[in-house]
Enzyme design. Sequence first.
Site, mmCIF file in Angstrom:
data_model
loop_
_atom_site.group_PDB
_atom_site.id
_atom_site.type_symbol
_atom_site.label_atom_id
_atom_site.label_comp_id
_atom_site.label_asym_id
_atom_site.label_seq_id
_atom_site.Cartn_x
_atom_site.Cartn_y
_atom_site.Cartn_z
ATOM 1 N N CYS A 51 50.409 11.377 70.444
ATOM 2 C CA CYS A 51 49.817 10.725 68.834
ATOM 3 C C CYS A 51 48.229 10.313 68.293
ATOM 4 O O CYS A 51 47.634 10.172 69.378
ATOM 5 C CB CYS A 51 50.451 9.367 69.324
ATOM 6 N N PRO A 52 47.676 10.790 66.847
ATOM 7 C CA PRO A 52 48.918 10.804 66.404
ATOM 8 C C PRO A 52 49.234 12.203 65.351
ATOM 9 O O PRO A 52 50.172 12.429 64.445
ATOM 10 C CB PRO A 52 48.248 10.415 65.168
#
Lengths: 205, 73
Positions: free
Chosen positions: B13-14
Amino acid sequence: MNRKRIVALLAPPAAAAIAFGLFHASPKVALLWLLGLALGFGLHRSRFCVAAAFRDAILFGDTGLTRAVLLALALSSASFAIIQQKALVSGAPLPGNLYPISAATVAGALLFGAGLVPAGGCACSTLLRLGEGHALYLWVLAGIVAGSLAGAYHFPWWESLAGRMAPVHLPAVIGWPATLAGEMVLFGGLAFLAVWWERRGANEL
Amino acid sequence: MTTHTLDLLGEVCPVPLLRTKAAVTALPAGQALAVETDFARAVRNITQWCSRQELPYELTEIRDGVWQIVIQK
């Protein structure tokens, strides 16, 4: 039956057997073992991630985890107030690490952020991903251990950077009710802002 | 119907949601995108985003710890 199901069936009795074994040695350790398991389960199921609480809110307008972190802070502030007050009433020293805000706080926050972004998570999400079997996080764990060791070795220097300003214990200045009320207004206000930010639609295609 | 694939294995992530958003934006209407990720938080991220965009999706765990999300546009 696949491997995953076998592990899932064996894990609860194994955990209970360990708890039983620990209980004979020390009931407190057994309790901590069960508490740790429950925390790990909750963290994993919720995919709790403090990094995502900030990142997803800013990048994607998704504030679900932001509000979860605010709730956790509100609950822990309230329960810590009880712990501190009980200690003060019984004449014990104030529990908790009280440090004044200084340049060291800012530097520490920046270092923490610079590590957490490429790693994709902070310490608790690293542990839960390792438990999940995500081998990449072995490297992150190695980094956390190395960083913590370096930090502990270096700690007196950071402490000297914090200067001579005395830490402020808010309840001693404005009293417990005002402190708690102020904290709840702060966390509630931030949660309200988070909902507003999400509704504003920062996540449009 | 054409299905495009987006391999996000090993991405944290992200990156998964950012790349999924870009790929879905570039996707012609009526086609599908199959996203593969091994990052559990990204699965929730991507499926929640799809729900909010009202894009139909199908989620399957294709191997232990590897998920495929097929998004229709």
